[in-house]
Motif scaffolding. Structure first.
Motif, PDB file in Angstrom:
ATOM      1  N   ARG A  10       1.004   3.859  -5.261  1.00 13.54           N
ATOM      2  CA  ARG A  10       0.270   5.070  -4.869  1.00 13.54           C
ATOM      3  C   ARG A  10       0.026   6.013  -6.035  1.00 13.54           C
ATOM      4  N   THR A  11       0.934   6.037  -6.997  1.00 13.03           N
ATOM      5  CA  THR A  11       0.753   6.976  -8.105  1.00 13.03           C
ATOM      6  C   THR A  11       0.113   6.319  -9.327  1.00 13.03           C
ATOM      7  N   ARG A  68     -17.262  11.323  -7.684  1.00  6.12           N
ATOM      8  CA  ARG A  68     -16.109  11.915  -7.007  1.00  6.12           C
ATOM      9  C   ARG A  68     -14.867  11.898  -7.914  1.00  6.12           C
ATOM     10  N   SER A  80      -3.799   0.912  -3.624  1.00  8.45           N
ATOM     11  CA  SER A  80      -3.270   1.378  -2.345  1.00  8.45           C
ATOM     12  C   SER A  80      -4.423   1.655  -1.374  1.00  8.45           C
ATOM     13  N   GLN A  81      -5.438   2.371  -1.851  1.00 11.19           N
ATOM     14  CA  GLN A  81      -6.587   2.696  -0.994  1.00 11.19           C
ATOM     15  C   GLN A  81      -7.329   1.441  -0.536  1.00 11.19           C
ATOM     16  N   LEU A 126      -5.449  -0.155   2.250  1.00 17.22           N
ATOM     17  CA  LEU A 126      -5.491   0.662   3.474  1.00 17.22           C
ATOM     18  C   LEU A 126      -6.880   0.669   4.124  1.00 17.22           C
ATOM     19  N   HIS A 127      -7.910   0.307   3.355  1.00 17.22           N
ATOM     20  CA  HIS A 127      -9.260   0.230   3.926  1.00 17.22           C
ATOM     21  C   HIS A 127      -9.555  -1.155   4.510  1.00 17.22           C
ATOM     22  N   ALA A 143       0.825  -1.214   0.000  1.00 19.33           N
ATOM     23  CA  ALA A 143       0.000   0.000   0.000  1.00 19.33           C
ATOM     24  C   ALA A 143       0.856   1.259   0.000  1.00 19.33           C
ATOM     25  N   ALA A 191      -7.320   9.573  -6.432  1.00 10.85           N
ATOM     26  CA  ALA A 191      -6.878   9.575  -5.031  1.00 10.85           C
ATOM     27  C   ALA A 191      -5.356   9.737  -4.920  1.00 10.85           C
ATOM     28  N   ALA A 192      -4.666   9.741  -6.046  1.00 15.63           N
ATOM     29  CA  ALA A 192      -3.194   9.827  -6.018  1.00 15.63           C
ATOM     30  C   ALA A 192      -2.717  11.196  -5.533  1.00 15.63           C
ATOM     31  N   ARG A 248     -18.787   0.692  10.620  1.00 12.43           N
ATOM     32  CA  ARG A 248     -18.114   1.747  11.376  1.00 12.43           C
ATOM     33  C   ARG A 248     -17.050   2.369  10.469  1.00 12.43           C
ATOM     34  N   SER A 277     -13.873   2.613  10.410  1.00 15.66           N
ATOM     35  CA  SER A 277     -12.614   1.952  10.118  1.00 15.66           C
ATOM     36  C   SER A 277     -12.650   0.542  10.696  1.00 15.66           C
ATOM     37  N   ARG A 308     -19.131   0.576   5.337  1.00 15.48           N
ATOM     38  CA  ARG A 308     -19.106  -0.455   6.375  1.00 15.48           C
ATOM     39  C   ARG A 308     -19.817   0.046   7.624  1.00 15.48           C
TER      40      ARG A 308
END
Lengths: 331, 170
Positions: free
Chosen positions: A85-86, A323, A92-93, A96-97, A79, A330-331, A234, A236, A232
């Motif tokens: 990431r780029t 979005r 990556s996201q 991380l989720h 991640a 998101a990068a 909650r 996180s 989800r």
């Protein structure tokens, strides 16, 4: 937990030889899912072959601007990698989720693909479960189904695949490289996980004597313009009710390239081909996004408690595309 | 170790808080149970024993992990740091900011926060990071909450925990 033997191997040849030699052996990576399932007596191996010392922890760029990820790369490391990431921000996201930082530090890429469903009835060895014990029945059907599948399920199993990472990977046409004593083969991730049909206990195309050695992601230019969105219970550290991996490029107001996949809704990471077809070439508008979402969910069937997921997935897909359009990658 | 699987137990060495321990462990034993039951370091706590609460968090070669899901036999020759081996400004910050009530989750919170600060310093992003290609953002409260989400506190001392970590981080 049942008693078991343990062997740590230091090269791939030894690993596949060790697994072939023992009919009830399992590979041990980070252990975050396997150890838990052993404690619940859902997994009962006689031998654990510890593969964490194998030299499969590299991340290399490929000539086609793709990337090769060793099976033992930790989720956290993947991640955080600058190329991911780029070039593939949704991957990556997605990672991380998933889970928590501690678990991502332990869990491997190969293990992430091999993790098993979090269906509560699968975990509860007092409940019949076709996945845990072939032919015993499915307690989830007619039970508490809030977390269960709306796409790709069967009358024998309605469990979902829990991975976030794999949702982004399937949208990227990732390929899984596997190795046995008989050689190496490559399986597209889209075909790696099986739908349950009448054999929900067989979850992947991986043979019992095969080891995942790497995951390759081809160069996908549109992936630089991507996002992963997870809904989800909650904010996180929870499994997805619904998640969306989306990549979209817009030229002259029209969608010129698109990749879409859904998580939390199916027995496998779910590539939304119908939605991609509906969107490609269409004007990048709310109406087009809605039509794409309708196409993605056209064959969705609720089980009662999870009926809400059909509309939630639809709205999450539209919101993710909106979005991307308004805020970009998101990068 | 050779290719022949060793039967139910193995002898391993663990370097815990700078001290070497040679132990014979049943393969089923978690790192958490070895720390508590075999070595007598009871600072590391057992909460859920299934990787869902973070009370068992320790540092493995400086990286935070859940010791409850770690089979001890897998960590032969590795460096483990538990709360007994920690001497860090976070500890006093937790006291100053009321970062606990019963204290059961605190050893895990502190070990986790130490690992988290190192991850952030190393440029690792989180799910709360706005732009993934920019790695050196400040550790906002939202970032701290997301990065610490693997540590539950059933007393609900979260505001104090976030304040304590924020003070040390900034």
């Amino acid at each position: 937990m049942k008693s078991f033997s343990y062997v740590a191997v230091s090269d791939v040849e030894d690993a596949v030889r060790a697994i072939a030699a023992e009919p009830n052996a399992k590979f041990l990576g980070g252990g975050t899912n396997l150890v838990d399932l052993m404690r619940e007596n859902v997994e009962r191996p006689d031998v654990l072959v510890d593969i964490t010392r194998l030299p499969l922890n590299g991340i290399e760029e490929l000539p086609d601007s793709g990337i090769r990820i060793g099976a033992l790369v930790r989720n956290s490391e993947l991640a955080a990698h600058p190329v991911i990431r780029t070039r593939y921000p949704m991957l990556s996201q997605a990672i991380l989720h998933g889970a928590s930082a501690q678990l991502r530090n332990m869990a491997t890429v190969g293990g992430n693909l091999m993790q098993r469903t979090r269906c509560l009835y699968f975990y509860d060895s007092a409940s019949p479960c076709n996945k845990r014990e072939q032919g015993s029945g499915c307690t989830a059907i007619g039970g508490f189904t809030r977390g269960h599948a709306i796409l790709g399920a069967s009358e024998h199993c309605i469990a979902t695949h829990p991975s976030d990472m794999a949702v982004a990977l399937v949208a990227l046409d990732a390929v899984v490289e596997v190795r046995s004593e008989h050689g190496t083969r490559r399986i597209p991730l889209a075909d790696f996980h099986r739908l349950p049909g009448s054999t929900p206990h067989i979850e992947t195309e991986l043979a019992p004597d095969e080891l995942i050695t790497a995951v390759e992601v081809p160069g996908v230019p549109v992936a630089a313009m991507s996002r992963y969105r997870k809904v989800r219970d909650r904010a996180s550290y929870a499994f997805a009710l619904v998640s969306v991996a989306a990549a979209m490029e817009v030229r002259d107001g029209r969608v010129s390239a698109v990749r879409l996949a859904l998580g939390g809704v199916a027995p496998k990471p779910w590539r939304a081909h119908e939605a991609e077809e509906a969107l490609l070439g269409a004007p990048a508008t709310e109406e087009s996004f809605g039509r794409a979402a309708d196409a993605a969910l056209a064959s969705a069937v609720g089980q009662g408690d999870n009926d809400f997921k059909i509309d939630l997935a639809r709205r999450t897909l539209v919101a993710t595309l909106r979005r991307l359009l308004t805020e970009g990658s998101a990068a | 170790m050779g290719l022949t699987p060793s039967t139910a137990s193995s002898v391993i060495s663990l370097h815990i808080n700078g001290e070497k321990h040679q132990l014979c462990v049943d393969h089923r034993t978690s790192l958490l149970d070895v720390l508590r039951e075999n070595v007598g370091l009871t600072g590391t706590k057992k909460g859920c024993d299934q990787g869902a609460c973070g009370a068992c968090t320790v540092l493995l070669d400086g990286v935070r992990i859940n010791s409850c899901l770690a089979l001890a036999v897998q960590y032969d020759d590795r460096e483990i740091t538990t709360i007994e081996g920690v001497d860090h400004p976070l500890q006093e910050a937790f006291v100053r900011h009321d970062g606990f009530q019963c204290g059961y989750c605190t050893p895990g919170q502190i070990c986790s926060a130490i690992g988290m600060l190192a991850e952030h310093k190393g440029g690792a992003p989180s799910a709360a990071t706005e732009h993934l290609s920019e790695s050196d953002g400040e550790l906002s409260d939202a970032e701290i909450r997301e990065r610490m989400s693997g540590n539950l506190c059933r007393c609900g001392a979260y505001n104090g925990i976030v304040a304590a970590i924020g003070e040390v981080a900034r």
